[in-house]
Design an enzyme around this catalytic site. Structure first.
Site, short mmCIF file in Angstrom:
data_model
loop_
_atom_site.label_atom_id
_atom_site.label_comp_id
_atom_site.label_asym_id
_atom_site.label_seq_id
_atom_site.Cartn_x
_atom_site.Cartn_y
_atom_site.Cartn_z
N HIS A 1 0.85 -1.20 0.00
CA HIS A 1 0.00 0.00 0.00
C HIS A 1 0.88 1.24 0.00
CE1 HIS A 1 1.27 -0.33 4.14
NE2 HIS A 1 0.94 0.94 4.31
N ASP B 1 0.77 4.94 1.94
CA ASP B 1 0.04 5.54 3.05
C ASP B 1 -0.81 6.71 2.54
OD1 ASP B 1 1.26 3.77 4.71
OD2 ASP B 1 2.70 5.19 5.52
N HIS C 1 4.73 0.10 -0.12
CA HIS C 1 5.52 -0.63 0.88
C HIS C 1 4.65 -1.70 1.54
CE1 HIS C 1 3.74 2.87 2.92
NE2 HIS C 1 3.77 2.15 4.04
N ARG D 1 7.20 -9.18 15.60
CA ARG D 1 7.76 -7.85 15.32
C ARG D 1 6.76 -6.80 15.79
NH1 ARG D 1 6.96 -4.32 10.64
NH2 ARG D 1 8.75 -2.92 10.50
O1 AKG Z 1 5.00 -2.10 10.22
C1 AKG Z 1 5.56 -1.47 9.33
O2 AKG Z 1 6.78 -1.44 9.21
C2 AKG Z 1 4.77 -0.68 8.33
C3 AKG Z 1 3.35 -0.46 8.69
C4 AKG Z 1 2.69 0.39 7.66
O3 AKG Z 1 3.11 0.49 6.55
C5 AKG Z 1 1.49 1.17 8.04
O4 AKG Z 1 0.96 0.99 9.15
O5 AKG Z 1 1.06 2.00 7.20
FE FE2 Z 2 2.23 2.15 5.52
#
Ligand code: AKG
Ligand code: FE2
Length: 338
Positions: free
Chosen positions: A204, A206, A260, A270
């Site tokens: 996605h 952001d 990403h 994680r």
């Molecule tokens: O957890 C991550 O490293 C990315 C999370 C992410 O891309 C988001 O929450 O928009």
């Molecule tokens: Fe994100």
């Protein structure tokens, strides 16, 4: 920018979704021998990374000290990154490492609570704060293998909103959690090697203006650039910054918000803490005139953050084409209701 000025323009919020009760418990899924098919992602989205992203590591010390040269150098590196893929990391960012560790510890403590307790802060429809496991109510396929806790935060509020939120829902013991956690925590759990089939967060861009991310040493954040997935190395003490679609629109498409994802580690859990920065609801996203080019062409219509938020919350799952599809949806809904 001091906080008085920034509050004229910015609000911040983290936006994630609610869940169905029996799926609140991520440990339920971890015990499954087979990964349920709703969590299996298409092979194309699961392609493994081979390389690390060579994103700039920007030292902000000079900027905070008011040093002209240091500031210009940092600005140049950030600009270069934003022209390419919109990702960079910062050190000497001014966020106390003790606050970051405490926020991380409080988030980890929250995710370890029994599901019945976590469900006390579960996200309800239309809310932007709360706990969610997987987004099962909203989508029936390509579900994320994670649980999330989102908290709304408005800088100009006089009330200790976050402290009150935790205290009233979870009790006095969680006052500290409210003090430290101004973020949304993503907990990608491992379980029965789901990492080979699942994603913690699917590909996605952001929708936000800016995302500030603190990731632990496990790693798993990948960026799609130059036609391949590349990993963003966890750097102790650094914060990962990426620009989102709202910033892309503000720069008239010049600065890139990049696709990403977060992959699931097969051995370790994680946690990542994401702070989403967005414009105030009533501010229209209009690029400065010198970014319009010779023809004065606008790439995107006038819109507000609340328009884009509505689209990504109720009509569309953020993906690689959010801004394009938002533009179509927004223009057609405007022509229906001028
Ligand atoms: O957890 C991550 O490293 C990315 C999370 C992410 O891309 C988001 O929450 O928009
Ligand atoms: Fe994100």
């Amino acid at each position: 920018m001091d906080s008085n000025n920034s509050s004229l323009l910015l609000s911040s919020s983290s936006v994630l979704l609610h869940h169905q009760k029996h799926q609140l418990d991520s440990s339920f899924w971890e015990k499954q021998i087979k990964v349920p098919k709703q969590f299996i992602w298409p092979k194309g989205d699961l392609v493994e990374v081979q390389e690390e992203l060579n994103e700039p590591l920007v030292d902000l010390e000079g900027f905070f000290k008011g040093d002209e040269m240091g500031t210009q150098q940092a600005a140049r590196r950030i600009r270069e990154a934003c022209l390419k893929h919109g990702f960079f990391q910062v050190i000497n960012h001014g966020v106390d490492s003790r606050v970051l560790s405490a926020a991380y510890d409080q988030t980890a403590k929250f995710f370890k609570l029994p599901p019945t307790l976590k469900s006390r802060v579960k996200k309800i429809p239309e809310a932007t704060s709360g706990y969610a496991s997987s987004h099962t109510d909203r989508f029936s396929s390509k579900l994320p293998w994670k649980e999330t806790l989102s908290i709304d935060f408005h800088e100009n509020s006089q009330e200790p909103v976050v402290v009150n939120y935790f205290k009233s829902n979870l009790g006095e013991d969680f006052e500290q959690t409210g003090n430290e956690v101004l973020i949304s925590g993503n907990n990608g759990t491992s379980g029965n090697q789901p990492g080979r089939l699942t994603l913690g967060t699917g590909p996605h861009r952001d929708p936000t203006s800016l995302t500030i991310l603190y990731q632990d040493e496990v790693g798993g954040l990948d960026v799609f650039t130059n036609n391949k997935w590349m990993s963003v190395r966890p750097r102790p003490g650094a914060l990962v910054i990426n620009i989102g679609e709202t910033f892309t629109a503000l720069s008239n498409g010049i600065y890139k918000s990049c696709l990403h994802r977060a992959v699931v580690n097969t051995d370790k859990e994680r946690i990542s803490l994401a702070f989403f920065v967005n414009p105030r609801d009533d501010k229209v996203v209009i690029p400065p005139s010198d970014l319009l080019g010779n023809q004065g062409t606008r790439m995107y219509p006038d819109f507000t953050w609340s328009d884009l938020l509505r689209f990504t919350q109720f009509h569309y799952r953020a993906d690689s084409d959010t801004l394009k599809n938002f533009t179509k949806w927004f223009l057609s809904s405007k022509s229906l209701n001028p």
